[in-house]
Design a protein around this motif. Structure first.
Motif, PDB file in Angstrom:
ATOM      1  N   ARG A 273       0.839  -1.199   0.000  1.00  0.00           N
ATOM      2  CA  ARG A 273       0.000   0.000   0.000  1.00  0.00           C
ATOM      3  C   ARG A 273       0.879   1.256   0.000  1.00  0.00           C
ATOM      4  N   ASP A 274       1.907   1.261   0.833  1.00  0.00           N
ATOM      5  CA  ASP A 274       2.799   2.422   0.925  1.00  0.00           C
ATOM      6  C   ASP A 274       3.509   2.678  -0.403  1.00  0.00           C
TER       7      ASP A 274
ATOM      8  N   GLU B 266       1.071   4.140  -2.969  1.00  0.00           N
ATOM      9  CA  GLU B 266       0.788   5.546  -2.661  1.00  0.00           C
ATOM     10  C   GLU B 266       1.966   6.436  -3.039  1.00  0.00           C
TER      11      GLU B 266
ATOM     12  N   GLY C 146       1.895   9.299  -5.883  1.00  0.00           N
ATOM     13  CA  GLY C 146       2.237  10.673  -5.564  1.00  0.00           C
ATOM     14  C   GLY C 146       3.262  11.249  -6.526  1.00  0.00           C
TER      15      GLY C 146
ATOM     16  N   ALA D 137      -5.285   1.423  -2.091  1.00  0.00           N
ATOM     17  CA  ALA D 137      -4.269   2.434  -2.398  1.00  0.00           C
ATOM     18  C   ALA D 137      -4.391   2.903  -3.840  1.00  0.00           C
TER      19      ALA D 137
ATOM     20  N   ALA E  93      -7.161   5.337  -4.225  1.00  0.00           N
ATOM     21  CA  ALA E  93      -6.802   6.654  -3.700  1.00  0.00           C
ATOM     22  C   ALA E  93      -5.920   7.412  -4.700  1.00  0.00           C
ATOM     23  N   VAL E  94      -5.020   6.688  -5.351  1.00  0.00           N
ATOM     24  CA  VAL E  94      -4.157   7.315  -6.348  1.00  0.00           C
ATOM     25  C   VAL E  94      -4.979   7.785  -7.548  1.00  0.00           C
TER      26      VAL E  94
END
Length: 301
Positions: free
Chosen positions: A88-89, A92, A96, A143, A146-147
């Motif tokens: 997930r990290d 993300e 970003g 994730a 969200a992106v």
């Protein structure tokens, strides 16, 4: 396109690299060893030494890429939830860095995050991470969603339990190792629970098509076979190992399969109709049972 591939030396990732190169794309493959770098060189790709946790190096590699295919994942099931959160990290972070551009991001998920009833499709939502019984692997899709909200063209490729072919070290080899250790090949109950499957080369082509299309918030199923009964897989394993094949009940399965029991009992049918229609994807590789019959899984047996 110049495409950055994470997990480039892995079973799926290396097939993705080869398919991209063969299609005329330039590939930057993330590696962590000299041996992996050498393997990528033989495929015609550029190796880039970096760890996904080294964000400065990863950022530098991203700056040179027109798109990203993320296949890397730590399959150490003893720390599965932590690995899912790490994925997930990474997603993300990748999202970003890509925000504000039109560069596509293709991430990897699993058919196993979907509900275990009926025929699941590309439109079926992953199990919510807030559900205590949920598969933590759904974190990758959460994730990616969200992106996508940031405007990044994100596609999710859901892989089935069996991505098969020579060099496979995942679910089918685990069943083979258990059968060897126990002296027989087992299935639970009537063995009608099903695994979807795809050949690794067909999966690789799907990743490439997804990158070339650069869809926004799309989900694709790398599924060539909707569902193969575990009884049939166990029978093929028994034949390959010259071992008996037998059913066991759910209680005995816990002892027989151990930590793998959840996967041995998985029952899911998955469609790839929308993927085929939208991407023009047409899997043509060997089936799982054909691969088992060909003997590529039984070297040294």
């Amino acid at each position: 396109m110049r495409i950055l591939v994470t997990g480039a030396a892995g079973f799926v990732g290396s097939a993705v690299v080869k398919d991209l190169v063969d299609a005329g794309h330039r590939v930057i493959g993330l590696v962590r060893s000299a041996a992996a770098a050498g393997m990528l060189a033989t495929l015609g790709a550029e190796a880039y030494a970096a760890d996904l946790r080294e964000r400065d190096s990863l950022r530098a590699a991203l700056a040179r890429a027109d798109g990203v295919i993320h296949t890397a994942f730590n399959h150490d099931f003893s720390q599965f939830r932590a690995n899912c959160e790490a994925d997930r990290d990474v997603i993300e972070f990748l999202g970003g860095e890509l925000t504000g551009s039109d560069r596509p991001l293709i991430v990897t998920s699993a058919i196993g995050v979907l509900p275990k009833h009926g025929l699941v499709t590309e439109a079926t939502d992953a199990v919510p991470l807030s559900d205590a019984a949920a598969n933590p692997r759904a974190a990758s899709e959460i994730a990616a969603d969200a992106v996508a909200e940031l405007g990044v063209p994100v596609s999710i490729v859901r892989l089935p339990p069996s991505v098969h072919g020579e060099g496979d070290r995942a679910f089918v080899p685990t069943l083979i190792d258990i059968a060897r250790a126990k002296g027989f090949s087992a299935y639970v109950g009537n063995g009608e629970n099903r695994w979807p499957a795809v050949h690794r080369c067909d999966a690789a082509r799907l990743y490439r098509l997804a990158a070339e299309r650069a869809s926004t918030h799309a989900r694709f199923h790398a599924v060539a076979e909707q569902g193969i009964p575990l009884r049939n897989i166990a029978t093929a394993i028994g034949t390959g190992l010259d071992l008996p094949v037998a059913p066991i009940d759910a209680e005995a399965a816990l002892n027989h399969f151990g930590w793998f029991n959840h996967f041995a009992a998985m029952d899911i049918r998955a469609s790839s109709a929308e993927t085929r229609r939208n991407l023009g994807w047409s899997p043509g590789g060997s089936t799982l049972l054909e691969d088992l019959a060909a003997g590529v899984y039984f070297g040294g047996s």
